[in-house]
Design a protein around this motif. Structure first.
Motif, PDB file in Angstrom:
ATOM      1  N   THR A 237       0.809  -1.219   0.000  1.00 30.38           N
ATOM      2  CA  THR A 237       0.000   0.000   0.000  1.00 30.38           C
ATOM      3  C   THR A 237       0.847   1.277   0.000  1.00 30.38           C
ATOM      4  OG1 THR A 237      -0.172  -0.144   2.424  1.00 30.38           O
ATOM      5  CG2 THR A 237      -1.985  -1.065   1.132  1.00 30.38           C
ATOM      6  N   SER A 238       2.082   1.201   0.479  1.00 31.40           N
ATOM      7  CA  SER A 238       2.927   2.394   0.502  1.00 31.40           C
ATOM      8  C   SER A 238       3.313   2.850  -0.894  1.00 31.40           C
ATOM      9  CB  SER A 238       4.199   2.134   1.322  1.00 31.40           C
ATOM     10  OG  SER A 238       4.966   1.082   0.768  1.00 31.40           O
ATOM     11  N   TYR A 239       3.044   2.009  -1.887  1.00 30.24           N
ATOM     12  CA  TYR A 239       3.335   2.361  -3.279  1.00 30.24           C
ATOM     13  C   TYR A 239       2.066   2.764  -4.024  1.00 30.24           C
ATOM     14  CZ  TYR A 239       7.943   0.430  -2.410  1.00 30.24           C
ATOM     15  OH  TYR A 239       9.207   0.198  -1.894  1.00 30.24           O
ATOM     16  N   GLY A 240       1.018   3.076  -3.280  1.00 26.58           N
ATOM     17  CA  GLY A 240      -0.222   3.529  -3.888  1.00 26.58           C
ATOM     18  C   GLY A 240      -1.137   2.419  -4.341  1.00 26.58           C
ATOM     19  N   LEU A 241      -0.813   1.173  -3.973  1.00 25.36           N
ATOM     20  CA  LEU A 241      -1.642   0.043  -4.365  1.00 25.36           C
ATOM     21  C   LEU A 241      -2.672  -0.248  -3.290  1.00 25.36           C
ATOM     22  CD1 LEU A 241       1.172  -2.310  -5.718  1.00 25.36           C
ATOM     23  CD2 LEU A 241      -0.216  -0.694  -6.992  1.00 25.36           C
ATOM     24  N   SER A 242      -3.719  -0.940  -3.667  1.00 25.87           N
ATOM     25  CA  SER A 242      -4.727  -1.350  -2.695  1.00 25.87           C
ATOM     26  C   SER A 242      -4.147  -2.431  -1.796  1.00 25.87           C
ATOM     27  CB  SER A 242      -5.975  -1.875  -3.416  1.00 25.87           C
ATOM     28  OG  SER A 242      -6.533  -0.882  -4.255  1.00 25.87           O
ATOM     29  N   GLU A 243      -4.770  -2.662  -0.650  1.00 28.60           N
ATOM     30  CA  GLU A 243      -4.312  -3.689   0.277  1.00 28.60           C
ATOM     31  C   GLU A 243      -4.530  -5.073  -0.340  1.00 28.60           C
ATOM     32  OE1 GLU A 243      -2.614  -5.702   2.593  1.00 28.60           O
ATOM     33  OE2 GLU A 243      -2.811  -3.755   3.581  1.00 28.60           O
ATOM     34  N   THR A 244      -3.456  -5.827  -0.497  1.00 28.10           N
ATOM     35  CA  THR A 244      -3.567  -7.146  -1.134  1.00 28.10           C
ATOM     36  C   THR A 244      -2.928  -8.251  -0.308  1.00 28.10           C
ATOM     37  OG1 THR A 244      -1.487  -6.828  -2.364  1.00 28.10           O
ATOM     38  CG2 THR A 244      -3.537  -6.156  -3.458  1.00 28.10           C
ATOM     39  N   LYS A 245      -2.283  -7.912   0.822  1.00 26.08           N
ATOM     40  CA  LYS A 245      -1.622  -8.957   1.613  1.00 26.08           C
ATOM     41  C   LYS A 245      -2.652  -9.987   2.071  1.00 26.08           C
ATOM     42  CE  LYS A 245       1.624  -9.748   5.369  1.00 26.08           C
ATOM     43  NZ  LYS A 245       2.428  -9.136   6.447  1.00 26.08           N
ATOM     44  N   ASN A 246      -2.313 -11.265   1.880  1.00 19.44           N
ATOM     45  CA  ASN A 246      -3.187 -12.398   2.221  1.00 19.44           C
ATOM     46  C   ASN A 246      -4.462 -12.410   1.384  1.00 19.44           C
ATOM     47  OD1 ASN A 246      -1.387 -13.245   4.279  1.00 19.44           O
ATOM     48  ND2 ASN A 246      -2.305 -11.786   5.708  1.00 19.44           N
ATOM     49  N   SER A 247      -4.405 -11.796   0.206  1.00 11.71           N
ATOM     50  CA  SER A 247      -5.590 -11.753  -0.655  1.00 11.71           C
ATOM     51  C   SER A 247      -5.871 -13.095  -1.320  1.00 11.71           C
ATOM     52  CB  SER A 247      -5.425 -10.677  -1.732  1.00 11.71           C
ATOM     53  OG  SER A 247      -4.239 -10.887  -2.473  1.00 11.71           O
ATOM     54  N   LEU A 248      -4.834 -13.876  -1.580  1.00 15.78           N
ATOM     55  CA  LEU A 248      -5.045 -15.192  -2.178  1.00 15.78           C
ATOM     56  C   LEU A 248      -5.398 -16.202  -1.097  1.00 15.78           C
ATOM     57  CD1 LEU A 248      -2.229 -15.454  -4.879  1.00 15.78           C
ATOM     58  CD2 LEU A 248      -4.575 -14.619  -5.111  1.00 15.78           C
ATOM     59  N   TRP A 249      -6.310 -17.095  -1.412  1.00 13.81           N
ATOM     60  CA  TRP A 249      -6.721 -18.102  -0.444  1.00 13.81           C
ATOM     61  C   TRP A 249      -5.544 -18.984  -0.059  1.00 13.81           C
ATOM     62  CZ3 TRP A 249     -11.302 -19.512  -4.114  1.00 13.81           C
ATOM     63  CH2 TRP A 249     -12.247 -18.472  -4.073  1.00 13.81           C
TER      64      TRP A 249
END
Length: 269
Positions: free
Chosen positions: A136-148
């Motif tokens: 997210t510090s690079y302007g991206l949405s929160e994706t950590k642990n997004s994959l099952w």
């Protein structure tokens, strides 16, 4: 710095790992004279657009795992993407065995398991990075642990060399059949479905569409049932793809230009 490698989970010296390969940034910045010095970063998180040469990277992997990512994926794939001097993959797939053709789109089998493995490895490595860290510090949405968890476990095993093809994972590699005059690199986005996940990202001239899950649907299973590598190459005009049109509309009507880009747009409008 020392720490726990996110892939092999061993306590080792960690490298500065790029989210998207450094070679892609280099190609964009130096390879395209009309675009290289004016890379525009479009952020869906805050709906902004601005000139930026900032590269997303973290101390994520040890040297051994970083080397595997390069050897089995990046080195093979990046050499084939679109560049000012030519587009090797677009030329290469014309010799592949054709599966089907409909209007502008033609589907091809990969010529043997080697190339299919390299493209699958590259796509899985990018999807794995999407879910393994906070970007997210690079302007991206929160994706950590997004994959099952089942997908991450399967991907990790594959990336470490424990399996030939990650289970229940399918990849379509879309190859632009037009002149690549506007090079794009997009960070991966994901979408959850009832029994599978879909990850999409792009490098110049090539769009990756990765599906992973226990039940991706009868249509996916049927089209991949005659292909043991679970990889197809698809020739088509990427500018006519709905994702490209969505990006253009977003940039025109929703994104807020910042800094130098805002000033230049103010002058030209």
């Amino acid at each position: 710095m020392n720490g726990i490698c996110a892939l092999c989970t061993k306590d080792r010296k960690l490298r500065g790992s790029h989210f998207m390969p450094k070679a892609v940034y280099r190609s964009l910045s130096k390879g395209f004279p009309d675009h290289g010095e004016n890379i525009v970063l479009i952020s869906g998180g805050d709906k902004s657009a601005a000139y930026s040469d900032k590269q997303a990277k973290k101390h994520l992997l040890c040297e051994s795992c970083e080397s595997m990512f390069s050897k089995y994926g990046e080195d093979k794939v990046i050499s084939l993407m679109a560049r000012p001097g030519g587009f090797k993959l677009a030329t290469k797939i014309r010799k592949f065995k054709e599966l089907s053709r409909l209007n502008d789109e033609a589907w091809y089998f990969p010529p043997g398991e080697g190339l299919a493995f390299n493209f699958m490895y590259f796509a899985v490595s990018i999807a794995w990075r999407l879910s393994s860290a906070d970007w997210t510090s690079y302007g991206l949405s929160e994706t950590k642990n997004s994959l099952w968890l089942e997908n991450m476990d399967s991907f990790s095993e594959f990336l470490l060399g424990g399996s030939e093809i990650p289970e229940n994972t399918y990849l379509a590699v879309y190859v632009d059949n037009q002149t690549v005059d506007t090079p794009l690199m997009s960070f991966p986005t994901f979408k959850d479905h009832a029994s599978y996940q879909h990850v999409v990202f792009e490098i110049p001239g090539i769009k990756f569409s990765l599906v992973a899950g226990k039940n991706p649907g009868e249509g996916v299973r049927e089209i991949y049932s005659v292909n043991k590598t679970n990889v197809y190459f698809v020739s088509r005009n990427l500018k006519s793809h709905p994702d490209y049109q969505f990006m253009v509309n977003f940039l025109k009507h929703e994104a807020i230009a910042k800094a130098r880009l805002a000033k230049e747009l103010g002058i030209t409008v």
